[in-house]
Motif scaffolding. Structure first.
Motif, PDB file in Angstrom:
ATOM      1  N   ARG A  81       0.835  -1.209   0.000  1.00 42.10           N
ATOM      2  CA  ARG A  81       0.000   0.000   0.000  1.00 42.10           C
ATOM      3  C   ARG A  81       0.867   1.255   0.000  1.00 42.10           C
ATOM      4  N   ALA A  82       1.942   1.229   0.795  1.00 40.43           N
ATOM      5  CA  ALA A  82       2.835   2.393   0.862  1.00 40.43           C
ATOM      6  C   ALA A  82       3.485   2.683  -0.487  1.00 40.43           C
ATOM      7  N   VAL A  83       3.979   1.652  -1.168  1.00 37.71           N
ATOM      8  CA  VAL A  83       4.644   1.874  -2.454  1.00 37.71           C
ATOM      9  C   VAL A  83       3.622   2.270  -3.524  1.00 37.71           C
ATOM     10  N   ASP A  84       2.421   1.733  -3.461  1.00 41.56           N
ATOM     11  CA  ASP A  84       1.383   2.131  -4.420  1.00 41.56           C
ATOM     12  C   ASP A  84       0.994   3.592  -4.228  1.00 41.56           C
ATOM     13  N   THR A  85       0.865   4.025  -2.969  1.00 40.32           N
ATOM     14  CA  THR A  85       0.545   5.426  -2.672  1.00 40.32           C
ATOM     15  C   THR A  85       1.671   6.332  -3.150  1.00 40.32           C
ATOM     16  N   PHE A  86       2.913   5.926  -2.867  1.00 41.29           N
ATOM     17  CA  PHE A  86       4.066   6.708  -3.322  1.00 41.29           C
ATOM     18  C   PHE A  86       4.085   6.810  -4.842  1.00 41.29           C
ATOM     19  N   ALA A  87       3.840   5.707  -5.527  1.00 41.97           N
ATOM     20  CA  ALA A  87       3.884   5.695  -6.994  1.00 41.97           C
ATOM     21  C   ALA A  87       2.868   6.678  -7.580  1.00 41.97           C
ATOM     22  N   ALA A  88       1.674   6.703  -7.032  1.00 39.39           N
ATOM     23  CA  ALA A  88       0.655   7.624  -7.531  1.00 39.39           C
ATOM     24  C   ALA A  88       1.071   9.069  -7.287  1.00 39.39           C
ATOM     25  N   GLU A  89       1.583   9.341  -6.101  1.00 40.63           N
ATOM     26  CA  GLU A  89       2.020  10.704  -5.782  1.00 40.63           C
ATOM     27  C   GLU A  89       3.236  11.092  -6.620  1.00 40.63           C
ATOM     28  N   TRP A  90       4.156  10.143  -6.819  1.00 38.10           N
ATOM     29  CA  TRP A  90       5.350  10.404  -7.628  1.00 38.10           C
ATOM     30  C   TRP A  90       4.963  10.811  -9.053  1.00 38.10           C
ATOM     31  N   ARG A  91       4.042  10.087  -9.635  1.00 39.42           N
ATOM     32  CA  ARG A  91       3.614  10.406 -11.006  1.00 39.42           C
ATOM     33  C   ARG A  91       3.018  11.810 -11.079  1.00 39.42           C
ATOM     34  N   ARG A  92       2.238  12.154 -10.079  1.00 41.76           N
ATOM     35  CA  ARG A  92       1.614  13.479 -10.056  1.00 41.76           C
ATOM     36  C   ARG A  92       2.676  14.571  -9.933  1.00 41.76           C
ATOM     37  N   VAL A  93       3.585  14.413  -8.992  1.00 43.54           N
ATOM     38  CA  VAL A  93       4.624  15.413  -8.757  1.00 43.54           C
ATOM     39  C   VAL A  93       5.598  15.470  -9.927  1.00 43.54           C
ATOM     40  N   ALA A  94       6.002  14.314 -10.453  1.00 45.70           N
ATOM     41  CA  ALA A  94       6.939  14.286 -11.580  1.00 45.70           C
ATOM     42  C   ALA A  94       6.331  14.985 -12.794  1.00 45.70           C
ATOM     43  N   GLY A  95       5.049  14.799 -13.013  1.00 45.73           N
ATOM     44  CA  GLY A  95       4.380  15.489 -14.118  1.00 45.73           C
ATOM     45  C   GLY A  95       4.389  16.991 -13.924  1.00 45.73           C
ATOM     46  N   ALA A  96       4.174  17.427 -12.691  1.00 47.46           N
ATOM     47  CA  ALA A  96       4.192  18.870 -12.403  1.00 47.46           C
ATOM     48  C   ALA A  96       5.587  19.448 -12.600  1.00 47.46           C
ATOM     49  N   VAL A  97       6.603  18.743 -12.125  1.00 44.87           N
ATOM     50  CA  VAL A  97       7.978  19.215 -12.294  1.00 44.87           C
ATOM     51  C   VAL A  97       8.323  19.265 -13.780  1.00 44.87           C
ATOM     52  N   GLU A  98       7.955  18.238 -14.509  1.00 40.94           N
ATOM     53  CA  GLU A  98       8.235  18.202 -15.954  1.00 40.94           C
ATOM     54  C   GLU A  98       7.586  19.390 -16.653  1.00 40.94           C
ATOM     55  N   HIS A  99       6.397  19.742 -16.223  1.00 40.35           N
ATOM     56  CA  HIS A  99       5.714  20.907 -16.811  1.00 40.35           C
ATOM     57  C   HIS A  99       6.582  22.150 -16.690  1.00 40.35           C
ATOM     58  N   PHE A 100       7.113  22.410 -15.505  1.00 39.95           N
ATOM     59  CA  PHE A 100       7.916  23.612 -15.306  1.00 39.95           C
ATOM     60  C   PHE A 100       9.277  23.518 -15.974  1.00 39.95           C
ATOM     61  N   LEU A 101       9.853  22.348 -16.039  1.00 40.05           N
ATOM     62  CA  LEU A 101      11.152  22.204 -16.707  1.00 40.05           C
ATOM     63  C   LEU A 101      11.047  22.388 -18.215  1.00 40.05           C
ATOM     64  N   SER A 102       9.886  22.150 -18.765  1.00 44.41           N
ATOM     65  CA  SER A 102       9.722  22.252 -20.217  1.00 44.41           C
ATOM     66  C   SER A 102       9.294  23.650 -20.670  1.00 44.41           C
ATOM     67  N   LEU A 103       9.143  24.570 -19.739  1.00 47.47           N
ATOM     68  CA  LEU A 103       8.748  25.942 -20.130  1.00 47.47           C
ATOM     69  C   LEU A 103       9.855  26.662 -20.868  1.00 47.47           C
TER      70      LEU A 103
END
Length: 103
Positions: A81-103
């Motif tokens: 459960r912990a790794v599944d929760t982390f994976a979902a949060e990681w994808r969300r945060v990584a997508g947000a970071v990628e958005h700003f890095l690609s500006l």
């Protein structure tokens, strides 16, 4: 960057254990196959102890064909459960970071 890596490492270990149980040196070697995740036994073993105390992994000893017995680690239901929760949060945060890095 060190803090980011240190925070991710336990979840990477839990993700490794989703595929099956492993002993400590095997975990260190598996992490070492990925650039940026190379770490030492001195880092991994204390972390495995913390994961065990948190109930995210469980251990057992098994005789080794070459040397002393090995402590094997396997993920628990709470660890999954912990790794599944982390994976979902990681994808969300990584997508947000990628958005700003690609500006």
């Amino acid at each position: 960057m060190t803090q980011l890596r240190r925070g991710m490492l336990p979840y990477c270990v839990l993700a490794l254990l989703r595929d099956g149980e492993r002993y400590g040196v095997e975990i260190v070697r598996s992490l070492g196959t990925v650039e940026g995740m190379v770490t030492s036994e001195g880092t991994v073993y204390p972390m495995l102890g913390r994961l065990r105390r948190q109930g995210l992994v469980e251990t057992y000893w098994q005789e080794s064909p070459s040397g002393p017995p090995r402590r094997y680690y396997r993920i628990t239901a709470d660890g999954r459960r912990a790794v599944d929760t982390f994976a979902a949060e990681w994808r969300r945060v990584a997508g947000a970071v990628e958005h700003f890095l690609s500006l």
